[in-house]
Design a protein around this motif. Structure first.
Motif, PDB file in Angstrom:
ATOM      1  N   LEU A 140       9.583 -21.577  -2.085  1.00  0.00           N
ATOM      2  CA  LEU A 140       9.182 -20.857  -0.882  1.00  0.00           C
ATOM      3  C   LEU A 140       8.856 -19.376  -1.111  1.00  0.00           C
ATOM      4  CD1 LEU A 140      11.596 -22.448   1.753  1.00  0.00           C
ATOM      5  CD2 LEU A 140       9.159 -22.929   1.408  1.00  0.00           C
ATOM      6  N   PRO A 141       9.547 -18.669  -2.027  1.00  0.00           N
ATOM      7  CA  PRO A 141       9.175 -17.263  -2.231  1.00  0.00           C
ATOM      8  C   PRO A 141       7.728 -17.062  -2.685  1.00  0.00           C
ATOM      9  CG  PRO A 141      11.383 -17.637  -3.070  1.00  0.00           C
ATOM     10  CD  PRO A 141      10.821 -18.986  -2.724  1.00  0.00           C
ATOM     11  N   TYR A 142       7.117 -18.101  -3.259  1.00  0.00           N
ATOM     12  CA  TYR A 142       5.690 -18.021  -3.616  1.00  0.00           C
ATOM     13  C   TYR A 142       4.860 -17.625  -2.399  1.00  0.00           C
ATOM     14  CZ  TYR A 142       1.009 -19.648  -4.995  1.00  0.00           C
ATOM     15  OH  TYR A 142      -0.348 -19.746  -5.252  1.00  0.00           O
ATOM     16  N   TYR A 143       5.157 -18.231  -1.257  1.00  0.00           N
ATOM     17  CA  TYR A 143       4.337 -18.008  -0.063  1.00  0.00           C
ATOM     18  C   TYR A 143       4.506 -16.601   0.490  1.00  0.00           C
ATOM     19  CZ  TYR A 143       3.824 -23.023  -0.410  1.00  0.00           C
ATOM     20  OH  TYR A 143       3.553 -24.281  -0.877  1.00  0.00           O
ATOM     21  N   ILE A 144       5.696 -16.053   0.358  1.00  0.00           N
ATOM     22  CA  ILE A 144       5.899 -14.680   0.828  1.00  0.00           C
ATOM     23  C   ILE A 144       5.064 -13.719  -0.002  1.00  0.00           C
ATOM     24  CG2 ILE A 144       7.605 -12.843   1.143  1.00  0.00           C
ATOM     25  CD1 ILE A 144       9.683 -15.051   1.655  1.00  0.00           C
ATOM     26  N   ALA A 145       5.100 -13.894  -1.321  1.00  0.00           N
ATOM     27  CA  ALA A 145       4.299 -13.039  -2.187  1.00  0.00           C
ATOM     28  C   ALA A 145       2.814 -13.260  -1.947  1.00  0.00           C
ATOM     29  CB  ALA A 145       4.651 -13.302  -3.654  1.00  0.00           C
ATOM     30  N   ALA A 146       2.402 -14.520  -1.800  1.00  0.00           N
ATOM     31  CA  ALA A 146       0.990 -14.815  -1.563  1.00  0.00           C
ATOM     32  C   ALA A 146       0.514 -14.227  -0.239  1.00  0.00           C
ATOM     33  CB  ALA A 146       0.760 -16.323  -1.581  1.00  0.00           C
ATOM     34  N   GLY A 147       1.319 -14.365   0.806  1.00  0.00           N
ATOM     35  CA  GLY A 147       0.943 -13.787   2.092  1.00  0.00           C
ATOM     36  C   GLY A 147       0.811 -12.277   2.039  1.00  0.00           C
ATOM     37  N   ALA A 148       1.698 -11.646   1.268  1.00  0.00           N
ATOM     38  CA  ALA A 148       1.628 -10.193   1.130  1.00  0.00           C
ATOM     39  C   ALA A 148       0.366  -9.755   0.400  1.00  0.00           C
ATOM     40  CB  ALA A 148       2.863  -9.674   0.399  1.00  0.00           C
ATOM     41  N   GLY A 149      -0.176 -10.645  -0.455  1.00  0.00           N
ATOM     42  CA  GLY A 149      -1.407 -10.329  -1.169  1.00  0.00           C
ATOM     43  C   GLY A 149      -2.650 -10.509  -0.329  1.00  0.00           C
TER      44      GLY A 149
ATOM     45  N   ASP B   8       0.819  -1.218   0.000  1.00  0.00           N
ATOM     46  CA  ASP B   8       0.000   0.000   0.000  1.00  0.00           C
ATOM     47  C   ASP B   8       0.848   1.262   0.000  1.00  0.00           C
ATOM     48  OD1 ASP B   8      -2.413  -1.436   0.077  1.00  0.00           O
ATOM     49  OD2 ASP B   8      -2.293  -1.626   2.254  1.00  0.00           O
ATOM     50  N   GLU B   9       2.127   1.106   0.294  1.00  0.00           N
ATOM     51  CA  GLU B   9       3.046   2.252   0.370  1.00  0.00           C
ATOM     52  C   GLU B   9       3.869   2.403  -0.900  1.00  0.00           C
ATOM     53  OE1 GLU B   9       3.059   4.411   2.827  1.00  0.00           O
ATOM     54  OE2 GLU B   9       1.527   3.296   3.939  1.00  0.00           O
ATOM     55  N   GLY B  10       3.506   1.670  -1.957  1.00  0.00           N
ATOM     56  CA  GLY B  10       4.195   1.824  -3.226  1.00  0.00           C
ATOM     57  C   GLY B  10       5.382   0.915  -3.424  1.00  0.00           C
ATOM     58  N   VAL B  11       5.543  -0.107  -2.575  1.00  0.00           N
ATOM     59  CA  VAL B  11       6.649  -1.057  -2.709  1.00  0.00           C
ATOM     60  C   VAL B  11       6.134  -2.295  -3.458  1.00  0.00           C
ATOM     61  CG1 VAL B  11       8.315  -2.519  -1.497  1.00  0.00           C
ATOM     62  CG2 VAL B  11       7.753  -0.245  -0.602  1.00  0.00           C
ATOM     63  N   LEU B  12       6.803  -2.641  -4.546  1.00  0.00           N
ATOM     64  CA  LEU B  12       6.462  -3.847  -5.284  1.00  0.00           C
ATOM     65  C   LEU B  12       7.210  -5.022  -4.661  1.00  0.00           C
ATOM     66  CD1 LEU B  12       5.043  -5.180  -7.699  1.00  0.00           C
ATOM     67  CD2 LEU B  12       7.094  -4.697  -9.054  1.00  0.00           C
ATOM     68  N   ILE B  13       6.473  -5.984  -4.153  1.00  0.00           N
ATOM     69  CA  ILE B  13       7.045  -7.147  -3.486  1.00  0.00           C
ATOM     70  C   ILE B  13       7.101  -8.300  -4.484  1.00  0.00           C
ATOM     71  CG2 ILE B  13       6.719  -8.826  -1.628  1.00  0.00           C
ATOM     72  CD1 ILE B  13       5.174  -6.537  -0.135  1.00  0.00           C
ATOM     73  N   ILE B  14       8.290  -8.853  -4.690  1.00  0.00           N
ATOM     74  CA  ILE B  14       8.475  -9.946  -5.650  1.00  0.00           C
ATOM     75  C   ILE B  14       9.155 -11.120  -4.966  1.00  0.00           C
ATOM     76  CG2 ILE B  14       9.545 -10.701  -7.795  1.00  0.00           C
ATOM     77  CD1 ILE B  14       9.425  -7.893  -8.833  1.00  0.00           C
ATOM     78  N   GLY B  15       8.550 -12.290  -5.082  1.00  0.00           N
ATOM     79  CA  GLY B  15       9.206 -13.533  -4.732  1.00  0.00           C
ATOM     80  C   GLY B  15       9.776 -14.131  -6.004  1.00  0.00           C
ATOM     81  N   SER B  16      11.083 -14.294  -6.059  1.00  0.00           N
ATOM     82  CA  SER B  16      11.753 -14.815  -7.252  1.00  0.00           C
ATOM     83  C   SER B  16      12.143 -16.267  -7.004  1.00  0.00           C
ATOM     84  CB  SER B  16      12.992 -13.981  -7.561  1.00  0.00           C
ATOM     85  OG  SER B  16      13.722 -14.515  -8.646  1.00  0.00           O
TER      86      SER B  16
END
Length: 287
Positions: A236-245, A159-167
């Motif tokens: 595992l990075p999938y879950y970080i991105a999914a949780g952030a969504g 919400d603060e303009g940071v694009l979160i990417i799990g690679s």
């Protein structure tokens, strides 16, 4: 009108994605422009990659970052690639404090460098290297549930303009890849292995249904899970991105392709604005 940026899971595959013209590479070429067309320019890009792993979550808060050539046996042209991007030290410290306030052990460190899971995708999506990059290390022995919780703790930054990417890579069995007589010789036209297709479809369907519990328990529930991920650091990075969504919105597949019949290169967007990005990409796939 302000829109929260949809967190992403992106498959980076081989470092050669920086130079090649595979479907996944061409998707990345369109990703940066699509993000900016739909949401405006991100404040920064926070990227977690399996190639930077630590025992505790760390944010690399260096003033500038350079590409790290953390691989061997590739053409000289790949080692000549550079990606010198600004860092985000103040933001790194602020995010580390917010994570600690959410009960997640994290710290900001004055360290620099972009591993190939970060710089190769950034070079395709934002070739100008003028967007601040904030590497987040992966804790590879943390469970999918803990990775998802980390993503939830990061969600406010979307919400603060940071694009979160799990690679990572949707499937990642390199022993299988290198033991195939044709796969590692640049043959991208091999038929997709049925077990890879089944795993791809399971992930797509469970994400579309918001079945996060099944996804978190993928090791037992997903078809051929151990074959696709003998070790799961690239998943595992999938879950970080999914949780952030967040749990309320479905995962939206924004790219699907398979290299050499076995390395799935799918990408996903999460959160309430995921469909908006898919529309901007012109690549919304059937649910």
């Amino acid at each position: 009108m302000k829109h929260s940026l949809p967190p992403l899971y992106v498959s980076h595959g081989s470092p050669m994605i920086a130079l090649e013209t595979s479907p996944a590479a061409l998707f990345l070429d369109r990703l940066g422009p699509a993000v900016e067309a739909a949401f405006g320019r991100p404040k920064a890009v926070l990227v977690v990659s399996p190639h930077s792993s630590t025992r505790e979550t760390m944010l690399l808060g260096g003033l500038r970052h350079e590409a790290i050539h953390d691989f061997g046996g590739f053409p000289q042209a790949l080692y000549e690639q550079r990606y010198d991007a600004p860092g985000a030290p103040a933001l790194a410290a602020e995010i580390a404090r917010s994570l600690a306030g959410s009960g997640v052990a994290a710290q900001s460190v004055e360290a620099s460098g972009l591993d190939h899971g970060i710089w190769t995708l950034m070079k395709r999506a934002w070739p100008g290297a003028d967007l601040p990059v904030l590497p987040l290390t992966l804790v590879p022995n943390a469970s999918p549930a803990r990775q998802f919780a980390l993503g939830e703790a990061l969600s406010r930054w979307a919400d603060e303009g940071v694009l979160i990417i799990g690679s990572g890579s949707l499937t990642h069995n390199l022993r299988r890849f290198f033991s195939s007589p044709n796969a590692h010789e640049g043959n991208r036209e091999l038929p997709v292995s049925p077990d890879v297709a089944e795993f791809q479809e399971w992930v797509r369907a469970r994400g579309a249904a918001r079945d996060w519990e099944a996804l978190i328990d993928y090791r037992r529930q997903a078809p051929h899970a151990a074959l696709q991920h003998p070790t799961d650091e690239h998943w595992l990075p999938y879950y970080i991105a999914a949780g952030a969504g967040g749990r309320e919105s479905p995962a939206v597949r924004i790219h699907a392709s398979v290299d050499a019949g076995m390395l799935a290169m799918d990408a996903y967007a999460f959160g309430p604005q995921a469909a908006r990005l898919a529309e901007a990409l012109g690549e919304a796939l059937p649910a």
